[in-house]
Each structure stands twice: as C-alpha cells, then as structure tokens.
Design a protein around this motif. Structure first.
Motif, mmCIF file in Angstrom:
data_model
loop_
_atom_site.group_PDB
_atom_site.id
_atom_site.type_symbol
_atom_site.label_atom_id
_atom_site.label_comp_id
_atom_site.label_asym_id
_atom_site.label_seq_id
_atom_site.Cartn_x
_atom_site.Cartn_y
_atom_site.Cartn_z
ATOM 1 N N SER A 1 5.666 5.254 0.206
ATOM 2 C CA SER A 1 4.928 4.466 -0.779
ATOM 3 C C SER A 1 3.437 4.642 -0.562
ATOM 4 C CB SER A 1 5.306 2.978 -0.643
ATOM 5 O OG SER A 1 4.407 2.159 -1.342
ATOM 6 N N PHE A 2 2.671 4.426 -1.633
ATOM 7 C CA PHE A 2 1.222 4.469 -1.528
ATOM 8 C C PHE A 2 0.672 3.287 -0.722
ATOM 9 C CE2 PHE A 2 1.695 7.140 -5.379
ATOM 10 C CZ PHE A 2 0.965 8.237 -4.959
ATOM 11 N N ASP A 3 1.516 2.308 -0.411
ATOM 12 C CA ASP A 3 1.080 1.176 0.416
ATOM 13 C C ASP A 3 0.635 1.645 1.796
ATOM 14 O OD1 ASP A 3 1.644 -0.636 -1.610
ATOM 15 O OD2 ASP A 3 3.714 -0.916 -0.951
ATOM 16 N N GLY A 4 1.081 2.815 2.205
ATOM 17 C CA GLY A 4 0.696 3.346 3.507
ATOM 18 C C GLY A 4 -0.766 3.706 3.606
ATOM 19 N N ILE B 1 -9.726 11.527 11.987
ATOM 20 C CA ILE B 1 -9.116 10.393 12.689
ATOM 21 C C ILE B 1 -8.265 9.550 11.733
ATOM 22 C CG2 ILE B 1 -9.629 8.215 13.870
ATOM 23 C CD1 ILE B 1 -12.056 9.589 15.108
ATOM 24 N N TYR B 2 -8.727 9.387 10.513
ATOM 25 C CA TYR B 2 -8.054 8.504 9.560
ATOM 26 C C TYR B 2 -6.787 9.127 8.973
ATOM 27 C CZ TYR B 2 -7.743 4.939 5.887
ATOM 28 O OH TYR B 2 -7.331 3.911 5.067
ATOM 29 N N PHE B 3 -6.809 10.434 8.737
ATOM 30 C CA PHE B 3 -5.707 11.067 8.012
ATOM 31 C C PHE B 3 -4.341 10.916 8.685
ATOM 32 C CE2 PHE B 3 -2.948 14.735 7.261
ATOM 33 C CZ PHE B 3 -2.747 14.618 5.891
ATOM 34 N N PRO B 4 -4.176 11.214 9.988
ATOM 35 C CA PRO B 4 -2.826 11.120 10.565
ATOM 36 C C PRO B 4 -2.192 9.751 10.394
ATOM 37 C CG PRO B 4 -4.297 12.272 12.057
ATOM 38 C CD PRO B 4 -5.162 11.689 10.978
ATOM 39 N N GLY B 5 -2.985 8.692 10.557
ATOM 40 C CA GLY B 5 -2.439 7.341 10.458
ATOM 41 C C GLY B 5 -1.921 7.017 9.069
ATOM 42 N N ILE B 6 -2.714 7.304 8.050
ATOM 43 C CA ILE B 6 -2.265 6.971 6.692
ATOM 44 C C ILE B 6 -1.138 7.903 6.255
ATOM 45 C CG2 ILE B 6 -4.427 5.895 5.995
ATOM 46 C CD1 ILE B 6 -5.156 8.451 4.520
ATOM 47 N N PHE B 7 -1.142 9.131 6.754
ATOM 48 C CA PHE B 7 -0.028 10.031 6.420
ATOM 49 C C PHE B 7 1.268 9.526 7.049
ATOM 50 C CE2 PHE B 7 2.753 13.629 7.313
ATOM 51 C CZ PHE B 7 2.871 14.184 6.056
ATOM 52 N N GLY C 1 -3.622 -1.650 7.284
ATOM 53 C CA GLY C 1 -2.375 -1.165 7.871
ATOM 54 C C GLY C 1 -2.639 -0.055 8.876
ATOM 55 N N TRP C 2 -3.600 0.809 8.542
ATOM 56 C CA TRP C 2 -3.972 1.873 9.477
ATOM 57 C C TRP C 2 -4.478 1.281 10.787
ATOM 58 C CZ3 TRP C 2 -8.636 2.924 11.873
ATOM 59 C CH2 TRP C 2 -8.742 4.157 12.525
ATOM 60 N N TRP C 3 -5.306 0.252 10.701
ATOM 61 C CA TRP C 3 -5.850 -0.355 11.908
ATOM 62 C C TRP C 3 -4.755 -1.051 12.715
ATOM 63 C CZ3 TRP C 3 -9.038 -0.119 15.547
ATOM 64 C CH2 TRP C 3 -9.306 -1.209 16.376
ATOM 65 N N ASP C 4 -3.834 -1.738 12.029
ATOM 66 C CA ASP C 4 -2.727 -2.379 12.733
ATOM 67 C C ASP C 4 -1.891 -1.349 13.482
ATOM 68 O OD1 ASP C 4 -3.452 -4.887 11.872
ATOM 69 O OD2 ASP C 4 -2.119 -4.874 10.134
ATOM 70 N N LEU C 5 -1.763 -0.175 12.884
ATOM 71 C CA LEU C 5 -0.992 0.892 13.512
ATOM 72 C C LEU C 5 -1.704 1.448 14.746
ATOM 73 C CD1 LEU C 5 0.738 3.810 11.641
ATOM 74 C CD2 LEU C 5 -0.827 4.307 13.493
ATOM 75 N N VAL C 6 -2.994 1.701 14.609
ATOM 76 C CA VAL C 6 -3.749 2.383 15.666
ATOM 77 C C VAL C 6 -4.033 1.472 16.850
ATOM 78 C CG1 VAL C 6 -5.945 3.504 16.203
ATOM 79 C CG2 VAL C 6 -4.779 4.022 14.057
ATOM 80 N N ARG C 7 -4.326 0.206 16.583
ATOM 81 C CA ARG C 7 -4.783 -0.680 17.664
ATOM 82 C C ARG C 7 -3.708 -0.953 18.706
ATOM 83 N NH1 ARG C 7 -3.124 -6.008 17.054
ATOM 84 N NH2 ARG C 7 -2.132 -6.508 15.046
ATOM 85 N N GLU D 1 6.495 -5.608 11.142
ATOM 86 C CA GLU D 1 7.008 -5.521 9.776
ATOM 87 C C GLU D 1 5.869 -5.694 8.790
ATOM 88 O OE1 GLU D 1 9.601 -8.558 7.330
ATOM 89 O OE2 GLU D 1 10.855 -7.401 8.688
ATOM 90 N N GLU D 2 5.871 -4.848 7.772
ATOM 91 C CA GLU D 2 4.844 -4.921 6.745
ATOM 92 C C GLU D 2 5.510 -5.189 5.408
ATOM 93 O OE1 GLU D 2 2.667 -1.333 6.896
ATOM 94 O OE2 GLU D 2 2.051 -1.598 8.983
#
Length: 225
Positions: free
Chosen positions: A139-142, A125-131, A147-153, A212-213
């Motif tokens: 950037s490694f900021d991803g 579940i975690y991998f697709p979001g951070i990728f 940030g993953w949670w902001d993306l998924v929610r 925006e991040e």
C-alpha cells in the motif's frame, strides 16, 4: 549485522530455479531494448512491473519467515499484480529523491556543494525504509514519514548497516564490466545483489517486530516474528 550474512545464499536457497528464470527475464529486458517501440513497450508494460512485483514479494515473504527465495508473483490481474507494485516502487524513488531533484533544477551541481550531497544522502537513507514498508503493507501507506521513523528508531544502527549494504551494492554495480557480452554477466550479478538486499530488508522487518500500524480504513499490519 552478522545475522544478515545468510542473505548471501538467499537466491539459491530452496528454489534456485526461480533465480535462474529471473536472470532470463532480466536478459530478456536487456534484449528488448534493442527492439524499437515493441521492446520498450514490453519492458514498461510487463517485464519491468513484473520484476518490481517480484522484489516486493521477496521482501514480504522474507518478513514472514520464508527462508528460501519466493515463487514468482501470481498474475491475477495486470493492474493489481504488476502495475501497482511498479508505480509504488517508482513513487518511493521519486519521494526519496524529490528534494535532490528540486535542488538540481534550481542550481547547477557542484562537487563541493554541501546541500546537494545532503539531499542525496537523505534520499539514500530514506528510500530503503519506505520501500520496505510499502512492500510489506502492499500500500502507499508505507510512504508515511512517521511510519518510516517508527521503523528506523527501533534499530537505527542495523538500519544504517542496511543502507551501507545498499551503497556497497551500488559500488559493485558501478564497477562491473561493460560490453555487449559482459553485460549479460553484469545483469546476473545485479539481480543477485538485488535479491540479497530484498531478503535483508525482509529479515530486518522480521527481526524487529514493528508495531501494528493501522490506516484510515482499518487495515492493519501485525508484527511478525
């Protein structure tokens, strides 16, 4: 999820020869494994990093609204253009499945062990979001959990659909025929599935206009639509 069905034609849209040459590169990677030392060096230092950079570029270009398969990455420098995307891809996988790896090093895997399945599912579940975020931000900021949670929610059910799509692709790959000759066919199918998923990741980013991040240096990624 019906909006993502267009991804099935992505590898052949506008620039079909890019996909054809991509297949040739994957075949070259497979053949290189038969060459002692030099083949492995070629895969590790160039072919593998090149394909990782290509996958990340497909996500970025799709997120910017490019409907056809993107051109190959520009090789402006080995470290920046190839090695960093390769490392970022590996780090995404390591971080996503680190809890599972730690668990497996502490206890033996048991088919009915719930913690093992929990850590595996969490990594999937975690991998697709951070990728996706790492590819978009370059950037490694991803890798940020927040940030993953902001993306998924913003679209949890759609994200779950993407995860299920990744799992479906993995199941298809698992049942592809093996053998020296059939492997060439299987590799082409694996690459097709990968391209479809990269486009779906980009469409997910494009559709939901993530906020925006900004990182510590003031670098920002604006929402795209």
């Amino acid at each position: 999820m019906s909006n993502y069905l267009s991804s099935l034609g992505y590898p052949f849209r506008e620039r079909p020869m890019v996909f054809v040459f991509s297949v040739l590169i994957v075949w070259a990677m497979y053949l290189a494994l038969w060459a002692p030392v030099l083949g492995w060096i070629a895969n590790f230092c160039f072919l593998g990093p090149f394909m990782c950079a290509f996958c990340m570029k497909m996500v970025r270009q799709s997120a910017m609204g490019d409907e056809g398969i993107c051109h190959f990455p520009e090789l402006e420098g080995w470290f920046e253009s190839l090695f960093l995307p390769y490392v970022r891809t590996l780090v995404c996988a390591v971080i996503a499945f680190l809890p599972l790896s730690i668990y497996l090093n502490v206890v033996d895997w048991e088919p009915d062990a719930l913690p093992g399945w929990f850590f595996m599912i969490a990594g999937i579940i975690y991998f697709p979001g951070i990728f996706m975020r790492t590819a978009l931000m370059d950037s490694f900021d991803g890798l940020s959990p927040s940030g993953w949670w902001d993306l998924v929610r913003k679209a949890p059910m759609t994200y779950l659909g993407l995860v299920l799509g990744v799992l479906a692709g993995a199941v298809i790959v698992a049942y592809l025929p093996s053998g020296i000759l059939m492997t060439f066919f299987s590799l082409a199918v694996m690459l097709y599935i990968t391209c479809v998923l990269m486009n779906a990741f980009g469409l997910f980013l494009l559709k939901h206009e993530f906020a925006e991040e900004e990182d510590d240096d003031g670098f920002s990624i604006s929402s795209m639509d």
